[in-house]
Write a protein that holds these residues in place. Sequence first.
Motif, PDB file in Angstrom:
ATOM      1  N   HIS A  39       0.606  -2.183  -0.747  1.00  0.00           N
ATOM      2  CA  HIS A  39       1.939  -2.590  -0.644  1.00  0.00           C
ATOM      3  C   HIS A  39       2.612  -3.758   0.114  1.00  0.00           C
ATOM      4  CE1 HIS A  39       1.061   2.003  -1.330  1.00  0.00           C
ATOM      5  NE2 HIS A  39       1.771   1.633  -2.143  1.00  0.00           N
ATOM      6  N   ASN A  40       1.519  -4.619   0.503  1.00  0.00           N
ATOM      7  CA  ASN A  40       2.148  -5.789   1.170  1.00  0.00           C
ATOM      8  C   ASN A  40       1.263  -6.793   0.781  1.00  0.00           C
ATOM      9  OD1 ASN A  40       2.486  -7.883   3.122  1.00  0.00           O
ATOM     10  ND2 ASN A  40       2.236  -6.436   4.808  1.00  0.00           N
ATOM     11  N   ASN A  41       1.472  -7.410  -0.343  1.00  0.00           N
ATOM     12  CA  ASN A  41       0.745  -8.556  -0.834  1.00  0.00           C
ATOM     13  C   ASN A  41       1.669  -9.416  -1.897  1.00  0.00           C
ATOM     14  OD1 ASN A  41       0.257  -7.940  -3.717  1.00  0.00           O
ATOM     15  ND2 ASN A  41      -0.521  -5.958  -2.835  1.00  0.00           N
ATOM     16  N   PRO A  42       1.576 -10.780  -2.217  1.00  0.00           N
ATOM     17  CA  PRO A  42       2.669 -11.520  -2.966  1.00  0.00           C
ATOM     18  C   PRO A  42       2.901 -11.025  -4.213  1.00  0.00           C
ATOM     19  CG  PRO A  42       0.932 -12.947  -1.841  1.00  0.00           C
ATOM     20  CD  PRO A  42       0.395 -11.566  -1.545  1.00  0.00           C
TER      21      PRO A  42
ATOM     22  N   ASN B 164       5.165  -7.978  -3.587  1.00  0.00           N
ATOM     23  CA  ASN B 164       6.427  -8.159  -3.210  1.00  0.00           C
ATOM     24  C   ASN B 164       7.244  -8.794  -4.477  1.00  0.00           C
ATOM     25  OD1 ASN B 164       5.757  -7.489  -0.949  1.00  0.00           O
ATOM     26  ND2 ASN B 164       5.250  -9.488   0.039  1.00  0.00           N
ATOM     27  N   ALA B 165       6.564  -9.496  -5.335  1.00  0.00           N
ATOM     28  CA  ALA B 165       7.265 -10.174  -6.348  1.00  0.00           C
ATOM     29  C   ALA B 165       7.725  -9.131  -7.525  1.00  0.00           C
ATOM     30  CB  ALA B 165       6.499 -11.313  -7.214  1.00  0.00           C
ATOM     31  N   TRP B 166       7.026  -7.992  -7.544  1.00  0.00           N
ATOM     32  CA  TRP B 166       6.989  -6.665  -8.702  1.00  0.00           C
ATOM     33  C   TRP B 166       8.334  -5.977  -8.019  1.00  0.00           C
ATOM     34  CZ3 TRP B 166       7.563  -3.114 -12.059  1.00  0.00           C
ATOM     35  CH2 TRP B 166       7.077  -1.671 -11.597  1.00  0.00           C
ATOM     36  N   VAL B 167       8.496  -5.919  -6.644  1.00  0.00           N
ATOM     37  CA  VAL B 167       9.618  -5.150  -6.050  1.00  0.00           C
ATOM     38  C   VAL B 167      10.857  -5.923  -6.246  1.00  0.00           C
ATOM     39  CG1 VAL B 167      10.735  -4.350  -3.792  1.00  0.00           C
ATOM     40  CG2 VAL B 167       8.033  -3.687  -4.312  1.00  0.00           C
TER      41      VAL B 167
ATOM     42  N   ALA C 114       5.511  -1.314   4.522  1.00  0.00           N
ATOM     43  CA  ALA C 114       4.255  -2.076   4.501  1.00  0.00           C
ATOM     44  C   ALA C 114       4.498  -3.685   5.327  1.00  0.00           C
ATOM     45  CB  ALA C 114       3.501  -2.356   3.179  1.00  0.00           C
ATOM     46  N   ALA C 115       5.752  -3.922   5.131  1.00  0.00           N
ATOM     47  CA  ALA C 115       6.058  -5.199   5.649  1.00  0.00           C
ATOM     48  C   ALA C 115       5.969  -5.190   7.085  1.00  0.00           C
ATOM     49  CB  ALA C 115       7.519  -5.777   5.413  1.00  0.00           C
TER      50      ALA C 115
END
Length: 221
Positions: free
Chosen positions: A165-168, A171-174, A143-144
């Motif tokens: 799958h591409n939001n702040p 990304n923090a969860w990953v 998604a990035a």
Amino acid sequence: MGFANELRNQYAEDWNAAVNHPFVDQLLDGSLSDGRLRRYLIQDYQFCDAFTALLGQAVASAPSLPSRLVFAGVLGGFASDENTYFQDCFNELGVPEADRSAPALEPVTQDFDNLMRSALASRSYPDVLAVLLVAEWLYGDWAARAGDPASWPAAPKHSEWIRLHNNPEYNAWVAWLRDEFDAVEPASPDVRNRVSETFREAVRLERAFFDAALDPSALPA
Ligand SMILES: Cc1ncc(CN)c(N)n1
């Protein structure tokens, strides 16, 4: 280098093939046909069933309340935002109830289901994390590739799947999952090998899942 990056590098061939898969290319440029998207989403909704159960096991297997609360929060989001995306797409693409709740499973969906349910049954936190981490991190990586939201495809059936799958927050969860996985790197070589094998199989199945969605023998493009 942490355990997570070590394993991703070890299985880079399948990882990169999944992240740069033609299915993803078509999703990102908005050329993915409704037939292919429909087929993918019907199978992915079944993936999400086992994935949600696995998140529940993560709540149970996590060593502390702060970690349990992270999984609980993600479960809540899954039950709202992500489920809404599926239902909206199913409505738009005319997917009947039977294909939403109990479709015939493709072999790769069955294999993924087996992997997730076996991690769940193990109740082993590192194994549960290995599957969750691959599924979320690899999706974050493709998604990035979408880059600036201004260049995302216009149709919500494509752009929403990217946004989920591409939001702040995602990304923090990953990043949190990666740190959590690194923190429970098994000391025992046997357990380490087993977790590594779980990770490897999850990466292989992610690639195969995209392959299946484009399988020309199944549908007109
Ligand atoms: C097959 C698959 N892998 C990962 C994800 C991201 N949760 C997903 N929706 N589907």
